[in-house]
Write an enzyme that holds these catalytic residues in place. Structure first.
Site, PDB file in Angstrom:
ATOM      1  N   ASP A 188      43.642  83.835  96.222  1.00 49.08           N
ATOM      2  CA  ASP A 188      43.459  85.023  95.831  1.00 49.08           C
ATOM      3  C   ASP A 188      43.801  84.993  94.510  1.00 49.08           C
ATOM      4  O   ASP A 188      44.862  84.384  93.611  1.00 49.08           O
ATOM      5  CB  ASP A 188      44.938  85.649  96.327  1.00 49.08           C
ATOM      6  CG  ASP A 188      45.070  87.251  96.240  1.00 49.08           C
ATOM      7  OD1 ASP A 188      44.311  87.836  95.418  1.00 49.08           O
ATOM      8  OD2 ASP A 188      46.022  87.746  96.477  1.00 49.08           O
TER       9      ASP A 188
ATOM     10  N   HIS B 181      34.223  94.054  86.620  1.00 50.75           N
ATOM     11  CA  HIS B 181      33.956  95.395  86.729  1.00 50.75           C
ATOM     12  C   HIS B 181      34.213  96.160  88.156  1.00 50.75           C
ATOM     13  O   HIS B 181      34.316  97.305  88.209  1.00 50.75           O
ATOM     14  CB  HIS B 181      32.316  95.572  86.674  1.00 50.75           C
ATOM     15  CG  HIS B 181      31.581  95.066  87.580  1.00 50.75           C
ATOM     16  ND1 HIS B 181      30.312  95.663  87.906  1.00 50.75           N
ATOM     17  CD2 HIS B 181      31.799  94.420  88.639  1.00 50.75           C
ATOM     18  CE1 HIS B 181      29.604  95.176  88.847  1.00 50.75           C
ATOM     19  NE2 HIS B 181      30.484  94.303  89.690  1.00 50.75           N
TER      20      HIS B 181
END
Length: 357
Positions: free
Chosen positions: A248, A267
């Site tokens: 993660d 983004h």
């Protein structure tokens, strides 16, 4: 290297549209506005053709709409109307009275095409389309419309829906394959012996980088479900030169690589979470490491640019954003980096290089 057949159509078509086609000046403004407002009629028609696999059925030559309907299980008269409409805008060709054939545009809807957009068109036509229908919610609240539409965040939804995840991941892999050549032709990877593709999905981008850099080792870092799916499908084809690691990136990333590549990752997130991801990469780096962001850089002026529309899509889908150069400098500085250069590519994306402070 045997790759020219794959690269040629990508170079010919310049990979992605650099800007939206300009409306003809002589077209009345009301008509132009109406054409823009009804653009989703075309986009959804393309989606239906992609979902039905029409382009794959036509790869050996023209077929009648009756045959296509029988092979796809569609209503024949309705399929004829779909194909006629798509042929009128250059997607497929109308041959004779009742037959249709591939056009150059339709070639990219084939699943086996070098620059296949079939999976991407399907994911755009399904989850993106539905979420964008709630754009008003995002503009009024600043929150992702996707969450309101589907009752979960994008990535949670994909973990729970295998079919949607497959289309999404394959679409991302197809785009990464095309984008890889733009990155490789623009950015000099000399001096990088190890690279971690953070959020690298199936590893398509780093695979191409390793092909052109035979002394480099790569690591694809993504969620456990993505890594498991990729390795089960045989994407770990580079053996000792490339490994897949599950984790993660909000917690940590693999340590000690020369470069950390984040393509279309930053983004996806707002500034706080983008800084968290970049900070974790910073802590994993050596003094001589660098981070490479592959993203669009929004121009500060009023130029017609695809990044400004993609920015709305990110608002709707994840709450993320496309950023200007100034905004990239801000998140990088807050994460402990100095932006060293921005390298434009043939695609709308640039390679944004930064090094630890």
């Amino acid at each position: 290297m045997g790759l020219w057949a794959e690269m040629k159509p990508l170079l010919r078509d310049r990979l992605f549209p650099l800007k939206r086609p300009a409306t003809k000046e002589e077209q009345p403004s009301a008509a132009a506005l109406f054409q823009m407002a009804t653009g989703y009629w075309i986009s959804q028609a393309i989606y239906v053709a992609a979902k039905l696999g029409i382009a794959d059925l036509l790869k050996d030559g023209p077929q009648s709409y009756l045959t296509l309907a029988a092979r796809t299980g569609a209503d024949a008269p309705s399929l004829f109307r779909l194909m006629r409409a798509l042929a009128s805008v250059g997607i497929f060709s109308h041959v004779g009275e009742d037959c249709f054939a591939l056009s150059r545009l339709a070639e990219n809807l084939r699943a086996d095409a070098t620059a296949s957009l079939r999976a991407m068109v399907i994911t755009i036509g399904e989850i993106h389309y539905q979420a964008c229908g709630n754009l008003l919610h995002s503009v009024q609240t600043g929150s992702p419309a996707f969450d309101k539409t589907f009752g979960a965040s994008l990535f949670d939804y994909l973990r729970q829906n295998v079919g949607a995840a497959d289309a999404f991941n394959q679409g991302m892999a197809n785009v990464a394959s095309m984008l890889a050549y733009a990155v490789l032709m623009a950015y000099d990877f000399e001096g990088i012996s190890s690279i971690v593709d953070v959020g690298g999905g199936k590893g398509t981008l780093v695979e191409k980088i390793l092909q052109f850099n035979p002394d480099m080792r790569g690591t694809v870092f993504d969620t456990a479900s993505t890594v498991e799916g990729a390795t089960q499908l045989g994407y770990n084809a580079w053996g000792k030169r490339c490994s897949y690691v599950a984790g993660d990136f909000f917690s940590s990333v693999p340590q000690g690589a020369d470069a950390y590549l984040l393509s279309g990752v930053i983004h996806d997130w707002d500034d706080d979470r983008a800084i968290r991801i970049l900070g974790n990469c910073r802590r994993a780096m050596t003094r001589n490491s660098r981070v490479l962001l592959v993203d669009m850089v929004v121009p500060d002026n009023s130029v017609n640019c695809f990044s400004k529309l993609l920015d709305l899509n990110m608002l709707v889908m994840t709450g993320g954003r496309e950023r200007t150069e100034t905004e990239f400098r801000t998140v990088l500085d807050a994460s402990g980096y100095t932006l060293t250069k921005i390298v434009p590519t043939m695609a709308p994306q640039s390679v944004i290089e930064a090094v630890p402070n």
